[in-house]
Scaffold this active site. Structure first.
Site, PDB file in Angstrom:
ATOM      1  CE  LYS A 224      12.427  52.374   9.099  1.00 42.35           C
ATOM      2  NZ  LYS A 224      13.481  51.761   8.240  1.00 42.35           N
TER       3      LYS A 224
ATOM      4  CB  CYS B 205      30.532  51.490   6.449  1.00 39.51           C
ATOM      5  SG  CYS B 205      30.792  50.648   8.022  1.00 39.51           S
TER       6      CYS B 205
ATOM      7  CD  GLU C  73      30.105  54.262   1.378  1.00 39.62           C
ATOM      8  OE1 GLU C  73      30.487  53.482   2.272  1.00 39.62           O
ATOM      9  OE2 GLU C  73      29.282  55.175   1.572  1.00 39.62           O
TER      10      GLU C  73
ATOM     11  CD  GLU D  81      29.504  52.842  10.911  1.00 43.47           C
ATOM     12  OE1 GLU D  81      30.017  53.244   9.844  1.00 43.47           O
ATOM     13  OE2 GLU D  81      28.917  51.763  11.021  1.00 43.47           O
TER      14      GLU D  81
ATOM     15  N   GLY E 292      24.424  54.327   8.485  1.00 42.29           N
ATOM     16  CA  GLY E 292      23.960  54.352   7.105  1.00 42.29           C
ATOM     17  C   GLY E 292      24.784  55.307   6.276  1.00 42.29           C
TER      18      GLY E 292
END
Length: 496
Positions: free
Chosen positions: A191, A300, A399, A266, A244
């Site tokens: 996906k 990330c 973030e 992750e 994500g």
């Protein structure tokens, strides 16, 4: 402004709606619905793609299970390795078209997209070597009965894996997960993010061309709530691998409890990058700039918190300003562009909001901070540097996922380590120094899954990658990831 010419294969893919790949056939979504894929540099539609839902998820999972119990189970480890090698060769052969698709839907400069495409082939090639090296062991057991026993272990594939990948590295993240899944003998439902489905479609076309049996890899495109959620919760899925945000990762983990799926996550980061006073300041400042501005800061592991010793703060700030101002913002297909747009209007709004909040909360803007005046369209934002003397602004804690660097100063090394570790995240960290004693001492104290010394964002398929704390569960890459896609079976044989 000159842009590279799109390859015929790319033009052909854009000329027709993208479809789902279920059980070895390309087909429309059960609902017949589609969604638009946008070019973030122009805000124009690229094409439409099938919008899957729970019915398509059911079809994909059933197809994967059939393949897992059928033809794929009969493939030898050597055959799996050869298929992966064939895929790696196809990725190399079609590198330029993959790169163009990445740039079109993600926005990153074409040079960076080419690097991503080349990396994807190397990752698949690495995992092609694993199928013949996944092994069990014999163990010297001592049963209470005293009977002679042979005990050995088997490593078996987990089964049906839901692979949910993000938009920031849309090809790399696919193969990070498909590589170990296929090497271990698992099957997959892939996906991709709704912002970047096109390169995933092309990847699956190449998987089909490589000769993987029908149902081994299935592709579902669609929106997160309509496809990602039912996939994560599906009782026929044995494992979820997700990359994500931490927020979505929590929802994925909750959904996995229905049948106790194996989960690897992750997730986000707010990574500290540290400059010691003895560092090569010019080199360190460039590394810090690259660590936050690469991929428009949509990484990330972005080094978004920079701790600079007070004695070299002014010099570092000047170097950072120079690097930020040197970036050429523009469409990724223009070879002169060194920074492309953010991926979407939503991401632009998020980053812009953080820029405003940083100013409101007392951070000092060193450079950037707004939209580039020369670009009328596209989700562009200037590379921005703030100095936060009190380390209290939200931009020093949360973030952002954009090209926004927050700089803080320090004087005491022990206090610095505490500040660097004072975060709910622990994905990456780095430091710049000429003193190996300081390098190893500080690295040992940093709570992060990856620590880079005099470099940043170095990854390799042979080396494990993942985070501490709320940055995730488990590790990608290297031999560690093989555990995430296999079950260990212990077999006892009574020899009496």
């Amino acid at each position: 402004m000159s842009q590279i010419q799109l390859l015929p294969a790319v033009q052909a893919l854009l000329s027709q709606p993208g479809r789902l790949f279920l059980g070895g056939t390309w087909q429309d979504a059960a609902s017949g619905r589609r969604f638009v894929v946008e070019n973030p540099a122009t805000e124009c539609a690229l094409t439409e793609v099938a919008e899957g839902d729970a019915r398509d998820v059911d079809t994909a999972v059933d197809a994967a299970r059939t393949a897992f119990n059928g033809e794929w189970a009969r493939q030898s480890p050597a055959q799996r390795g050869l298929l992966l090698l064939r895929l790696a060769e196809l990725l190399d052969q079609h590198r330029e078209e993959l790169a163009q698709l990445i740039t079109l839907e993600n926005g990153k400069p074409i040079a960076n997209a080419r690097g991503e495409a080349a990396s994807a082939a190397n990752i698949v090639r690495y995992f092609a070597g694993w199928p013949t090296k996944i092994e069990g062991s014999t163990l010297p057991v001592s049963p209470a009965s005293g009977a002679p026993m042979l005990n050995y272990t088997l490593r078996e594939p987990v089964g049906v894996c839901a692979l949910i990948v993000p938009w920031n590295f849309p090809l790399t993240m696919c193969v990070w997960k498909l590589g170990p899944a296929l090497a271990t003998g698992c099957v997959a439902v892939l996906k991709p993010a709704e912002q970047t489905p096109l390169v995933a479609i092309r990847l699956v076309q190449l998987i089909e061309a490589a000769g993987f049996p029908p149902g081994v890899v299935n592709l579902i495109t669609g929106l997160g709530a309509a496809t990602g959620a039912p996939l994560a919760q599906h009782p026929g899925v044995d494992k979820i691998a997700f990359t994500g945000s931490t927020q979505v990762g929590r929802l994925i983990a909750q959904g996995a409890t229905s049948n106790m799926k194996k989960v690897s996550l992750e997730l986000g980061g707010k990574s500290p990058n540290i400059i010691l006073p003895d560092a090569d300041i010019v080199r360190a400042a460039k590394g810090a700039a690259d660590g936050i501005f690469y991929n428009q800061g949509q990484v990330c592991t972005a080094g978004s918190r920079l701790y600079v010793h007070a004695s070299v703060l002014d010099q570092v700030l000047e170097e950072l300003r120079r690097h930020a101002n040197a970036h050429v913002l523009g469409p990724g297909l223009d070879p002169s562009s060194s920074m492309g747009p953010l991926v979407s209007a939503r991401q632009l709004s998020t980053v812009s909001g953080y820029l405003q909040r940083g100013l409101e909360e007392g951070a000092e803007l060193i450079c950037g901070g707004g939209r580039p005046a020369h670009l009328e369209r596209g989700h562009f934002i200037e590379p921005s540097v703030f100095l936060d003397r009190a380390e209290r602004a939200c931009i020093a804690r949360e973030e952002i996922f954009g090209p926004v660097l927050t700089v803080m100063s320090w004087t005491d090394i022990d206090e610095l380590v505490l500040r660097a570790n004072d975060s709910p995240y622990g994905l990456a960290a780095g430091l710049w120094t000429r003193d190996l004693r300081s390098a190893h001492r500080v690295a040992a104290q940093l709570k992060a899954g990856s620590v880079w010394i005099n470099c940043w964002n170095v990854v390799d398929p042979a080396s494990p990658f993942g985070g501490y704390k709320q940055s995730g569960w488990g590790r990608e890459m290297g031999k560690n990831v093989i555990d995430a896609y296999t079950e260990t079976k212990s077999v006892f044989v009574d020899l009496a």
